[in-house]
Design an enzyme around this catalytic site. Structure first.
Site, PDB file in Angstrom:
ATOM      1  N   HIS A   1       3.746   2.161  11.403  1.00  0.00           N
ATOM      2  CA  HIS A   1       2.068   2.111  11.859  1.00  0.00           C
ATOM      3  C   HIS A   1       1.931   0.754  10.370  1.00  0.00           C
ATOM      4  O   HIS A   1       2.271   0.478   9.881  1.00  0.00           O
ATOM      5  CB  HIS A   1       1.647   3.268  10.992  1.00  0.00           C
ATOM      6  CG  HIS A   1       1.329   4.019  12.399  1.00  0.00           C
ATOM      7  ND1 HIS A   1       0.769   5.153  12.364  1.00  0.00           N
ATOM      8  CD2 HIS A   1       2.665   4.037  13.109  1.00  0.00           C
ATOM      9  CE1 HIS A   1       1.057   6.129  13.319  1.00  0.00           C
ATOM     10  NE2 HIS A   1       1.692   5.187  14.268  1.00  0.00           N
TER      11      HIS A   1
ATOM     12  N   GLU B   1      -0.638   0.301   8.581  1.00  0.00           N
ATOM     13  CA  GLU B   1      -0.938   0.616   7.235  1.00  0.00           C
ATOM     14  C   GLU B   1       0.149   0.845   6.880  1.00  0.00           C
ATOM     15  O   GLU B   1       0.398   0.144   5.464  1.00  0.00           O
ATOM     16  CB  GLU B   1      -1.243   2.243   7.485  1.00  0.00           C
ATOM     17  CG  GLU B   1      -3.304   2.162   7.999  1.00  0.00           C
ATOM     18  CD  GLU B   1      -2.296   2.717   8.897  1.00  0.00           C
ATOM     19  OE1 GLU B   1      -1.267   2.036   9.906  1.00  0.00           O
ATOM     20  OE2 GLU B   1      -3.072   3.815  10.345  1.00  0.00           O
TER      21      GLU B   1
ATOM     22  N   CYS C   1      -3.729   7.785  10.996  1.00  0.00           N
ATOM     23  CA  CYS C   1      -3.864   9.528  10.949  1.00  0.00           C
ATOM     24  C   CYS C   1      -2.880   9.874   9.424  1.00  0.00           C
ATOM     25  O   CYS C   1      -3.362   8.956   9.006  1.00  0.00           O
ATOM     26  CB  CYS C   1      -2.080   9.224  12.481  1.00  0.00           C
ATOM     27  SG  CYS C   1      -0.983   8.692  10.743  1.00  0.00           S
TER      28      CYS C   1
ATOM     29  N   CYS D   1      -0.092   8.352   7.854  1.00  0.00           N
ATOM     30  CA  CYS D   1      -1.144   7.626   7.170  1.00  0.00           C
ATOM     31  C   CYS D   1      -1.539   7.766   6.205  1.00  0.00           C
ATOM     32  O   CYS D   1      -1.617   6.869   4.814  1.00  0.00           O
ATOM     33  CB  CYS D   1      -1.106   5.866   7.788  1.00  0.00           C
ATOM     34  SG  CYS D   1      -0.143   5.721   9.376  1.00  0.00           S
TER      35      CYS D   1
END
Lengths: 146, 146
Positions: free
Chosen positions: B48, B50, B78, B81
């Site tokens: 992801h 991040e 999420c 993360c």
């Protein structure tokens, strides 16, 4: 779990928190990845044992999902790793010691059991729990100089 | 956030969910890392936006912790993360659109607000929210063939 415990011991020898993990294919009876914590060595806050073996298995299979595979890890995964386990669609999670301080499976935010979790594997805790917990206790006692 | 939105657009062009992120040092006024989602490209469920920028900033600083630094991300992180953000000790989190389906900050298991969280950054949501949400809506509408 014996392999995961061995990885945890190797992590301790590197000065890392002694947690080890293995990705296992139960149909092919094959270990796809095994590693221990490398947060300090790699300067990577995501380099928990679970994250490393999941990433390694994904690389070796060329797939960001690991349906049908098992994760063995010596300590209850934290919320971050619980998220990785869900994202990777791991089928079965076997873990050793519970982690009342930092666990995210049966403690804390219980990420995988939350109704918003997109995937929940079968979960089996307490596998070789005493040995996994002893490793952690020994490591932290040594660092405190007990 | 303008840079993060640009990274989100580039992610969409690569066929990835359009989320972008930036690590910014507000004292040095310096961008340390910027990237977008690369889950499919890298076969990595942890890739992801991040996670990628946090790992990149940690590498460039040789440190697994990012105290004092800001994370800008176009979508609410999420649970995975959120765990990375806590582990990396990010000081301030600025995010764009809320994510009722998969968010883990103000939705779902609220990982950073849970009493067991080891670190909670300052959190500011809704930054350029409309633009971030439009990007996501456009991407998914196109994939559905709307």
């Amino acid at each position: 779990m014996v392999l995961a415990l061995d990885q945890a011991r190797q992590a301790a020898q590197r000065g890392e928190t002694p947690v080890g993990a293995v990705i296992y294919d139960p149909v092919a009876d094959k270990v796809l990845a095994q590693d221990g914590n490398r947060v300090r060595e790699l300067h990577d806050p995501t380099a928990h044992a679970e994250g490393l073996v999941i990433r390694a298995a994904c690389q070796s299979l060329g797939n960001e999902r690991l349906q049908g595979l098992d994760l063995y890890v010596t300590l209850e995964p934290c919320p971050m790793c619980a998220g990785v386990i869900s994202a990777a669609r791991i089928s079965r999670l076997y873990y050793g010691a519970s982690d009342p301080k930092s666990g995210g499976i049966e403690q804390g935010p219980r990420v995988l059991s939350h109704p918003q979790s997109h995937h929940k594997p079968e979960i089996y805790g307490g596998i070789c729990e005493a040995e996994a917990a002893d490793l952690l206790r020994g490591f932290f006692a040594e660092r405190r100089g007990d």
